[in-house]
Design an enzyme around this catalytic site. Structure first.
Site, PDB file in Angstrom:
ATOM      1  N   LEU A 127      89.677  95.891   5.315  1.00 45.27           N
ATOM      2  CA  LEU A 127      89.421  94.474   5.026  1.00 45.27           C
ATOM      3  C   LEU A 127      90.537  93.916   4.135  1.00 45.27           C
ATOM      4  O   LEU A 127      91.081  92.855   4.399  1.00 45.27           O
ATOM      5  CB  LEU A 127      88.064  94.314   4.339  1.00 45.27           C
ATOM      6  CG  LEU A 127      87.661  92.890   3.923  1.00 45.27           C
ATOM      7  CD1 LEU A 127      87.474  91.996   5.148  1.00 45.27           C
ATOM      8  CD2 LEU A 127      86.374  92.908   3.077  1.00 45.27           C
ATOM      9  N   THR A 160      91.416 103.505   2.247  1.00 43.54           N
ATOM     10  CA  THR A 160      91.085 104.925   2.150  1.00 43.54           C
ATOM     11  C   THR A 160      91.241 105.551   3.531  1.00 43.54           C
ATOM     12  O   THR A 160      90.661 105.057   4.501  1.00 43.54           O
ATOM     13  CB  THR A 160      89.651 105.105   1.625  1.00 43.54           C
ATOM     14  OG1 THR A 160      89.510 104.415   0.380  1.00 43.54           O
ATOM     15  CG2 THR A 160      89.328 106.572   1.398  1.00 43.54           C
ATOM     16  N   ARG A 270      82.093 123.931 -29.436  1.00 34.30           N
ATOM     17  CA  ARG A 270      83.172 123.616 -30.380  1.00 34.30           C
ATOM     18  C   ARG A 270      82.619 123.590 -31.808  1.00 34.30           C
ATOM     19  O   ARG A 270      81.669 122.856 -32.097  1.00 34.30           O
ATOM     20  CB  ARG A 270      83.772 122.259 -30.012  1.00 34.30           C
ATOM     21  CG  ARG A 270      84.748 121.682 -31.020  1.00 34.30           C
ATOM     22  CD  ARG A 270      86.063 122.407 -31.013  1.00 34.30           C
ATOM     23  NE  ARG A 270      87.074 121.636 -31.735  1.00 34.30           N
ATOM     24  CZ  ARG A 270      88.268 122.106 -32.075  1.00 34.30           C
ATOM     25  NH1 ARG A 270      88.603 123.341 -31.752  1.00 34.30           N
ATOM     26  NH2 ARG A 270      89.129 121.350 -32.713  1.00 34.30           N
ATOM     27  N   GLY A 342      91.695 116.018 -29.086  1.00 33.20           N
ATOM     28  CA  GLY A 342      93.006 116.255 -28.499  1.00 33.20           C
ATOM     29  C   GLY A 342      92.928 116.998 -27.176  1.00 33.20           C
ATOM     30  O   GLY A 342      93.710 116.732 -26.258  1.00 33.20           O
ATOM     31  N   GLU A 365      85.761  98.070  -3.648  1.00 34.23           N
ATOM     32  CA  GLU A 365      84.604  97.490  -2.955  1.00 34.23           C
ATOM     33  C   GLU A 365      83.950  96.369  -3.764  1.00 34.23           C
ATOM     34  O   GLU A 365      82.738  96.259  -3.857  1.00 34.23           O
ATOM     35  CB  GLU A 365      83.586  98.580  -2.595  1.00 34.23           C
ATOM     36  CG  GLU A 365      84.144  99.525  -1.537  1.00 34.23           C
ATOM     37  CD  GLU A 365      83.111 100.431  -0.921  1.00 34.23           C
ATOM     38  OE1 GLU A 365      81.987  99.977  -0.662  1.00 34.23           O
ATOM     39  OE2 GLU A 365      83.439 101.598  -0.676  1.00 34.23           O
TER      40      GLU A 365
END
Length: 382
Positions: A127, A160, A270, A342, A365
């Protein structure tokens, strides 16, 4: 969401199937494909065998015969691992394949749907043009009648599978400029003289999903390749985009969930100041906001899917789902990078890719601004 026990069980099986496939066949190659901008055609053949490329196509055309709840689930699970592959699966299903399914005659459906649904062929949908994105009524790609044929000239951009697609549904102008009844849709097969691929885009994100130009240079198409009647192309496209918006909402939802799940895992593992960073309110509150936004986006998306399955009008609901899910996908992936610190800025951890991939969901879209236009128009009708 009011689903029967049988369908809920089916959804769980489909979710497990899509998740297992994504973990086994996609996750090991995500960064390799992203870095190389490699579109893995062979992977799509495999997904076709599993029914992921004909989710909404009836079994009589070799499709899976599922509805939008199953479709949302498949897109979401694939996008949790790789947004690029999720985007390509969405575009193949909801745009090209669905356009032929919805508006094709029996001969067209019998010819193309089995090929598309099984992954033997990959579909594209055109389109957008270089100078007409949201303003599709000003398209310059035109088709002129020549006896039983139409001759197409012009370019389509940001498509696409614009290079690798075996067949494309294209909307071109067959009437006057700005006339919403002046556009028609055609099915064009790769290899048709005058139909060529142009530039492949070098993108920020969604890099393993091929985006390219389609060029038409005196491309002769028999009138039997027209979908529906002359002048119906634009109206057809707007209806197809309702389903397409549910696709992008599902894609955005999957990306957000992927970023969120990676963040929860990292926050538990972490340690700083002698404890997991998940214990710190600054991090835990971020996770709370992310989880809430994802839940709301899923409810909006599933609701639009229910209306679509019922055959009810869902223009407003699909636009709401697409608008909200795409925006929170960006927010969630941004917060994910912040939680990783980081490390989140490096390609050794997954969240930088979610961050890059999420942005397209607010553009493709129909931009977020166009969704607000659609939502406000629908709201003001009341």
């Amino acid at each position: 969401m009011g689903l029967s026990a049988e369908r809920s069980n089916q959804l769980q099986l489909i979710r497990a199937s899509a998740r297992d496939f994504a973990e086994t066949h996609i996750r090991p190659y995500v960064m390799e494909w992203d870095e190389a901008q490699f579109f893995p055609v062979d992977l799509f053949k495999q997904m076709g065998e599993l029914g992921f490329l004909g989710v909404l196509v009836p079994e009589q055309y070799e499709g899976s015969g599922f509805g939008y709840q199953e479709y949302i689930t498949i897109i979401e699970e694939i996008a949790k691992v790789c947004g690029s592959i999720g985007l390509s699966v969405a575009a193949h299903n909801s745009l090209c394949t669905n356009h032929i399914l919805t508006f094709g005659n029996e001969a067209q459906k019998s010819k193309y749907l089995p090929l598309l649904a099984t992954g033997k062929w990959i579909g594209a949908w055109g389109l957008t043009e270089p100078n007409t994105g949201s303003d599709a009524a000003r398209m310059q790609c035109v088709a002129q009648r020549d006896g039983e044929y139409w001759v197409i000239n012009g370019n389509k951009s940001w498509i696409t599978h614009g290079k690798s697609g075996d067949v494309a549904v294209v909307i071109v102008r067959t009437g006057e400029l700005l006339d919403s009844r002046g556009m028609s849709a055609f099915v064009v097969e790769r290899g048709t003289p005058g139909f060529n691929a142009g530039k492949k885009e070098n993108k920020l994100g969604m890099r393993a999903s091929e985006t390219a130009e389609m060029i038409f240079d005196n491309c002769r198409i028999h009138e039997s390749q027209m979908l529906g009647k002359e002048g119906e192309g634009f109206v057809q496209s707007m209806k197809i985009l309702d389903g397409g918006r549910i696709s992008i909402a599902s894609l955005a939802l999957g990306i957000a969930k992927g970023a969120y799940e990676a963040s929860v895992k990292y926050a538990k593992e972490r340690h700083q100041f002698g404890q997991p960073i998940a214990n710190f309110q600054g991090i835990s509150f971020k996770l709370a906001d992310m989880a809430t936004k994802i839940e709301a986006a899923e409810l909006l998306t599933r609701n639009a899917g229910i209306l679509k399955d019922e055959g009810s009008k869902c223009t407003k609901e699909a636009a709401m789902a697409k608008y909200y899910a795409s925006e929170i996908s960006v927010q969630v992936s941004t917060d994910a990078v912040q939680i990783f610190g980081g490390y989140g800025y490096t390609k050794d951890f997954p969240v930088e890719k979610y961050y890059r991939d999420s942005k397209l969901c607010t553009i493709g879209e129909g931009t977020s601004e166009i969704q607000k236009l659609v939502i406000s128009r629908e709201a003001l009708k009341g």
